[in-house]
Design an enzyme around this catalytic site. Structure first.
Site, PDB file in Angstrom:
ATOM      1  N   TYR A  68      40.742  33.360  34.574  1.00 40.53           N
ATOM      2  CA  TYR A  68      40.509  33.493  33.138  1.00 40.53           C
ATOM      3  C   TYR A  68      39.964  32.188  32.559  1.00 40.53           C
ATOM      4  O   TYR A  68      40.703  31.240  32.284  1.00 40.53           O
ATOM      5  CB  TYR A  68      41.802  33.879  32.412  1.00 40.53           C
ATOM      6  CG  TYR A  68      42.443  35.161  32.889  1.00 40.53           C
ATOM      7  CD1 TYR A  68      41.714  36.141  33.567  1.00 40.53           C
ATOM      8  CD2 TYR A  68      43.789  35.399  32.672  1.00 40.53           C
ATOM      9  CE1 TYR A  68      42.312  37.315  34.001  1.00 40.53           C
ATOM     10  CE2 TYR A  68      44.394  36.582  33.096  1.00 40.53           C
ATOM     11  CZ  TYR A  68      43.644  37.516  33.766  1.00 40.53           C
ATOM     12  OH  TYR A  68      44.243  38.677  34.207  1.00 40.53           O
ATOM     13  N   HIS A  87      45.787  38.473  43.139  1.00 42.23           N
ATOM     14  CA  HIS A  87      44.857  38.933  42.107  1.00 42.23           C
ATOM     15  C   HIS A  87      43.594  39.563  42.712  1.00 42.23           C
ATOM     16  O   HIS A  87      42.844  38.901  43.415  1.00 42.23           O
ATOM     17  CB  HIS A  87      44.459  37.737  41.233  1.00 42.23           C
ATOM     18  CG  HIS A  87      43.873  38.108  39.915  1.00 42.23           C
ATOM     19  ND1 HIS A  87      43.254  37.185  39.092  1.00 42.23           N
ATOM     20  CD2 HIS A  87      43.808  39.297  39.246  1.00 42.23           C
ATOM     21  CE1 HIS A  87      42.843  37.800  37.986  1.00 42.23           C
ATOM     22  NE2 HIS A  87      43.165  39.070  38.070  1.00 42.23           N
TER      23      HIS A  87
END
Length: 308
Positions: free
Chosen positions: A47, A128
């Site tokens: 992010y 992830h």
């Protein structure tokens, strides 16, 4: 066993997802979530090329009593190519992401995340997006995290993905604590039910993310994207049918979208991304309003909803 609050803040937006924002704006958003009672915060190196982690760590400095999760699988390597990030975040491309689900990669990723967060440890670490690396993630990343859990370095481990099939393999073949499932158990998409059934059977708790399917369900009148792309017309029409039935019951579409996942026994929390304090406060106000059981009955009767 880690205690998971019912509502969390997803911090991809404060990492500049789609649109840049200042450190002050990011802090105001996190502060608004905290003031509204949110005590679960989710971030990742992905992010904003680490920006989300840095901003979240700074905003939470000096606070306690929260649960924080970050992720492994992408290492951030310094880059000199210049320009802006090309993976959806409006940030300078000072780093590039390198997939790494090896034992050493997992440990390095977590160590670097802790540095950006300014914390000695985090509560939850998720593998992830191992979509193209499932075998390696099960064989290498999972044992590395299981070792850290056994050592008490992290309290819980899991996997976070936008699909349900690969997480199902993890649930069946490993000893995970948590699955973060994005977009696959929402008012528009209940395809993740087989995964939820397995999680319920194995005692794996689920964090429901992407409950607005990236935007289409985020407003009373459906608009925006579906799974981070322009919404196809049939999906828009389905969302409008959902909104019309919600309106008959004096329920807002995003209100129903937030409430729906928590009806499943496997789902422990809903994690909502937010860019501004106004979004945080709007979501908080809506989630406190009751949703009548008659709404779910009518949605099922119209063939718009499949539940366990």
């Amino acid at each position: 066993m880690i205690q998971l609050p019912r509502h969390g803040l997803g911090t991809a937006p404060i990492g500049g997802l789609f649109q840049a924002l200042t450190d002050e704006q990011a802090k105001a958003t996190i502060d608004a979530a905290w003031d509204g009672g949110v005590r679960l915060f989710d971030t990742a190196p992905h992010y904003g090329l680490g920006l989300s982690e840095r901003r979240l760590g700074a905003a939470l400095a000096g606070r306690s009593g929260y649960v924080l999760s970050t992720k492994v699988g992408r290492l951030l390597v310094p880059s000199s190519r210049g320009g802006r990030d090309d993976e959806g975040f409006d940030v300078p491309a000072t780093y590039e992401r390198v997939w790494d689900f090896s034992r050493d990669g997992v440990r390095r990723s977590l160590e670097e995340s802790l540095g950006r967060l300014g914390l000695p440890q985090v509560d939850l670490v998720l593998i992830h997006d191992p979509d193209a690396h499932v075998d390696q993630a099960i064989a290498e990343a999972y044992p590395a995290l299981a070792e850290l859990r056994a050592q008490g370095v992290v309290k819980a481990i899991g996997v976070g993905m936008n699909q349900w099939q690969a997480p199902l393999r993890f649930v069946q073949e490993t000893d995970l604590d948590v699955v973060m499932l994005a977009g696959r158990y929402t008012l528009l998409d209940q395809s993740g039910l087989p995964l939820l059934a397995a999680c319920a059977e194995r005692g794996v708790r689920v964090l429901a993310a992407g409950v607005f399917n990236s935007g289409l369900l985020a407003t009373p009148e459906p608009s925006g994207t579906f799974d981070y792309a322009p919404a196809p017309l049939p999906i828009i029409e389905r969302a409008r049918r959902l909104a019309a039935i919600c309106e008959r019951h004096d329920v807002r579409l995003p209100q129903a979208a937030m409430a729906f996942p928590l009806r499943h026994p496997a789902i422990a929390a809903v994690v909502l991304g937010a860019r501004t304090p106004e979004e945080v406060r709007t979501n908080a106000a809506l989630r406190q309003r009751p949703v009548p059981d008659a709404l779910w009955h009518d949605l099922r009767a119209e063939g718009l909803l499949q539940e366990a």
